[in-house]
Design an enzyme around this catalytic site. Structure first.
Site, PDB file in Angstrom:
ATOM      1  N   ASP A   9       0.963  -1.069   0.105  1.00  0.00           N
ATOM      2  CA  ASP A   9      -0.001   0.051  -0.074  1.00  0.00           C
ATOM      3  C   ASP A   9       0.880   1.311   0.129  1.00  0.00           C
ATOM      4  OD1 ASP A   9      -2.225   1.650  -0.143  1.00  0.00           O
ATOM      5  OD2 ASP A   9      -3.177   0.729   1.462  1.00  0.00           O
TER       6      ASP A   9
HETATM    7  C1  NOJ Z   1      -4.022   3.984   0.063  1.00  0.00           C
HETATM    8  C2  NOJ Z   1      -5.211   3.046   0.154  1.00  0.00           C
HETATM    9  O1  NOJ Z   1      -4.998   2.356   1.405  1.00  0.00           O
HETATM   10  C3  NOJ Z   1      -5.322   2.114  -0.850  1.00  0.00           C
HETATM   11  O2  NOJ Z   1      -6.557   1.439  -0.563  1.00  0.00           O
HETATM   12  C4  NOJ Z   1      -5.379   2.727  -2.106  1.00  0.00           C
HETATM   13  O3  NOJ Z   1      -5.471   1.825  -3.356  1.00  0.00           O
HETATM   14  C5  NOJ Z   1      -3.968   3.529  -2.373  1.00  0.00           C
HETATM   15  N1  NOJ Z   1      -3.594   4.305  -1.295  1.00  0.00           N
HETATM   16  C6  NOJ Z   1      -3.727   3.894  -3.776  1.00  0.00           C
HETATM   17  O4  NOJ Z   1      -4.421   5.248  -3.891  1.00  0.00           O
END
Ligand code: NOJ
Length: 746
Positions: A280
């Site tokens: 993430d």
């Molecule tokens: C953080 C988020 O937790 C995740 O769900 C998302 O896909 C990513 N950022 C990318 O934006």
């Protein structure tokens, strides 16, 4: 003592899933040939994903792409810029490896469908799959190859803002939607131009965040991890999911992005996943904050060796892997493994053959089919929670309708969280839809009542009360603005925010029948308004077509058929409350409505409830009313005893006892009464959405197999145990026809 039978399908569980598109097709040979030519720098480039903050191609970046040092971008906007970046990769870099472009296309691209929790309320995986398919057609037309969806975290705490993005509290229901969304995004063949790779997230346990605070600690015993949190991720794998995202949280002390148990043992060794895992946003570097790594170098070592192939946004890998290889802490074989995982997905997507966006997206954006599907899904996602005196559907003879509330005419907020490409001015709001569908014969008196959902200014309330006075019926659109849910947007209070409760109660005090339509990203606590309104229609954030969908339901063109995918609590203090809880040694049974003065210390006995609140939820999992009534009768089990390997058929007759044709979602639950590890008081094991005409009776039948009765025991073996089970065919987790059967040894 019961003899434990090892569940025979454990073999199946350990075996790999191969969809036709995964069958050897020369891809492995191509990958090997390519990897053999790659320098270490080029390999490390494939492991990096960056975001483009300014949406521009700087000379530096151009150089990096040219040198093969960039495997992926997220959030590059528009087809033109993506194509410009891609051109450098596939025409100017030495090995011509295409970039994979990722984006959060969560519940629609430009056509926004209900938030995922709303979609789950439809209990209609086929329709959800169609919405995901149409979403992929829109998104791929802009060059998006990869969506960071579905999110299939099990969510049992409405304080957590990301419950909105989840498909609810239950592993069985979530698994159905997980598979449906993966199939929809990826289409029949990943190689097709309208297919995009799914990214199943957040692996894993993210929804179990302590206190509902985002990014927080998750403590999950392994059997619960396997029984509750992993099945929806496994279902995605079985549906052919191309990628996974490792989550921000730690699990039992080990951050999920450095967790060799979940990433290596479960995902790779047990499930045989051969796509790639992306971290993430910054979750590799954040392992320093977790206190798991001393610095970026150790974060790279632990994240990479645990099995995260690609790093999102931070550069721990790019800055440190070369040195870690020199020190012998990371092997070249491990690097090659990750590079191959990433290239495999790029080949499967056909990116080497068709790397560019087509630039003719407009034809599919907001198409008629997309809007009709968004409307239908929004209708099916709405849950009727209360309908006193059959206030709904509203009569067509109404001449003066008051439309009140900050969400009656807000095109952006009705889209909900995580809709970065959705545009408020492309939405149809309830006010617009009611005006156009009711026509000039109905006088709509609109009063916003509050400048926003969170406003504390009461000065608009009198005008709303006046509007209600002039009307035959009143509809109040209240709830949460889109920003109140989603990432990092957890709440400690779950009431309808701002002065909206005051507004609703003031309007209701006119004595006019009030219908409350709630738009929200989570289950809200509504007990301060519930007694004063006649009907509550829970619409979640319904998306672009909120207006037509709400209008169709309010005036009875469609009967509500949504059922809750999460339990609604009475007060925040009841969290977590979920239907599949354990029984405890002292289960409560008497409803307690409060403690009047002079109550002895143990008003309900020494049981596992609350002294000052009833232990039952406000609305149960699976609950939802209709404009008709359904009678359940004649529960029939095909046998009283089943042996391993045999099937049990369970059926019931459902009669539509009202005057309107409608859909009903029929649910199957079981309870394993005695087990070596205690089992939940109920577990969903099947559901069917059936259309039943007024007066008609249909027989609904489910099949139970031994696989449905199995669970992880204290040795982490997937087993079923002989013994007695209850079974229900139900309209929700609380009511139903009950039967019993026994699982006997061979
Ligand atoms: C953080 C988020 O937790 C995740 O769900 C998302 O896909 C990513 N950022 C990318 O934006």
């Amino acid at each position: 003592m019961k003899k434990i039978i090892l569940f025979s399908l454990v073999v199946l569980l350990l075996s790999s899933f191969e969809s036709p598109k995964n069958k050897p097709s020369g891809i492995e040979a191509k990958i090997n040939a390519l990897v053999a030519k790659m320098t270490l720098k080029e390999k490390l480039g494939q492991l990096q994903q960056l975001t483009l903050y300014k949406q521009e191609l700087s000379p530096n970046l151009k150089e990096q792409i040219k040198n093969g040092e960039m495997g992926s971008f997220l959030n590059v906007e528009g087809a033109q810029l993506k194509n410009a970046l891609q051109k450098i990769a596939v025409e100017e870099s030495r090995l011509k490896i295409p970039i994979i472009f990722g984006r959060d296309v969560i519940h629609g691209f430009r056509t926004i469908y209900p938030i995922p929790l709303g979609q789950a309320s439809s209990w209609n995986p086929d329709l959800v799959e169609k919405a995901a398919r149409l979403t992929a057609v829109e998104a791929t037309s802009e060059g998006i190859n990869w969506t960071f969806a579905p999110m299939v975290d099990i969510a049992r705490d409405a304080r957590w803002g990301r419950i909105a993005e989840s498909v609810g509290e239950d592993p069985y229901l979530a698994s159905a939607f997980s598979a449906a969304m993966v199939k929809g995004f990826q289409g029949n063949n990943l190689n097709e131009a309208t297919s995009m790779a799914a990214c199943v997230k957040h692996f894993v346990g993210y929804g179990a965040a302590e206190g509902g605070r985002d990014y927080n600690t998750a403590i999950i015993p392994e059997n619960i991890l396997r029984d509750v949190y992993l099945p929806s991720f496994k279902a995605a794998k079985e549906a052919g999911a191309a990628t996974y995202m490792s989550s921000f949280n730690e699990i039992n002390g080990i951050p999920a992005s450095g967790n060799a148990f979940t990433l290596r043992k479960v995902l790779r060794d047990e499930w045989k996943f051969d796509g790639f895992v992306v971290s993430d946003w910054g979750s590799i570097e954040e392992m320093i904050n977790h206190g798991f790594c001393a610095d970026k170098k150790e974060a790279a070592l632990k994240g990479f060796n645990a099995g995260v192939d690609m790093e999102m946004v931070t550069t721990c890998y790019a800055d440190n892997l070369e040195q870690l290889i020199k020190e012998g802490k990371v092997s070249m074989a491990r690097i090659d493994e990750s590079v191959k995982n990433i290239l495999r997905v790029k080949f499967r997507l056909g990116l080497f053959d068709h790397p560019y966006a087509k630039l003719d997206g407009e034809a599919v954006i907001l198409s008629k089919e997309n809007l009709e599907t968004a409307c239908k899904l929004a209708e099916q996602s709405m849950v009727l929670l209360k309908n006193e005196n059959n206030t709904l559907p509203l009569s067509k003879t109404i001449r003066n309708l008051a439309v009140i509330g900050p969400l009656a005419d807000d095109g952006k907020d009705q889209l909900g969280c995580w809709a970065p490409d959705g545009k408020g001015d492309e939405s149809i709001t309830p006010l617009t839809a009611l005006r156009s569908s009711l026509g000039a014969g109905v006088n709509i008196i609109y009063a916003r009542g509050a400048s926003s959902c969170r406003s504390m200014d009461e000065s608009d309330i009198p005008a709303a009360v006046e509007a209600a006075r002039q009307a035959d019926a009143v509809v109040v659109f209240a709830g949460e603005d889109a920003l109140l849910s989603g990432e990092a947007h957890s709440r400690a209070f779950l009431n309808i925010p701002g002065i909206q409760e005051k507004l609703i109660n003031a309007v209701a005090a006119t004595g006019k029948p009030v219908v409350l339509v709630v738009m929200a990203g989570r289950p809200l606590v509504m007990n301060l308004v519930e007694p004063n309104v006649k009907s509550i229609l829970y619409a979640w954030h319904p998306g672009t077509m909120a207006g037509p969908a709400v209008a169709n339901v309010l005036f009875g063109k469609t009967s509500p058929s949504g059922k809750l995918p999460v339990t609604f609590v009475r007060w925040v203090g009841q969290i977590p409350t979920y239907y599949a809880h354990k029984n405890t040694g002292r289960p409560p049974s008497v409803k307690n409505t409060g403690i009047p003065m002079g109550t002895p210390l143990d008003p309900q006995g020494f049981v596992s409830g609350y002294l000052d609140l009833d232990y039952t939820p406000a609305y149960s999992f699976g609950y939802g009313l209709s404009y008709t009534t359904f009678a359940y009768k004649n529960l029939v089990l095909s046998r009283e005893k089943i042996k391993p390997g045999e099937k049990l058929m369970v059926s019931a007759e459902i009669t539509n006892t009202g005057n309107v044709d409608a859909d009903e979602v029929v649910q199957l639950y079981i309870r394993d009464l005695v087990a070596s590890v205690t089992r939940p008081v109920k577990e969903l094991k099947g559901f069917k959405r059936v259309s039943i005409k007024a007066g008609e009776t249909v027989k609904v039948e489910f099949t139970l197999t031994d696989a449905d009765l199995a669970f992880y025991n204290d040795k982490m073996k997937f087993v079923f145990e002989p013994g007695k089970f209850n079974v229900w065919i139900s309209k929700n987790a609380d009511e139903g026809l009950k039967g019993a059967f026994e699982l006997v040894e061979k």
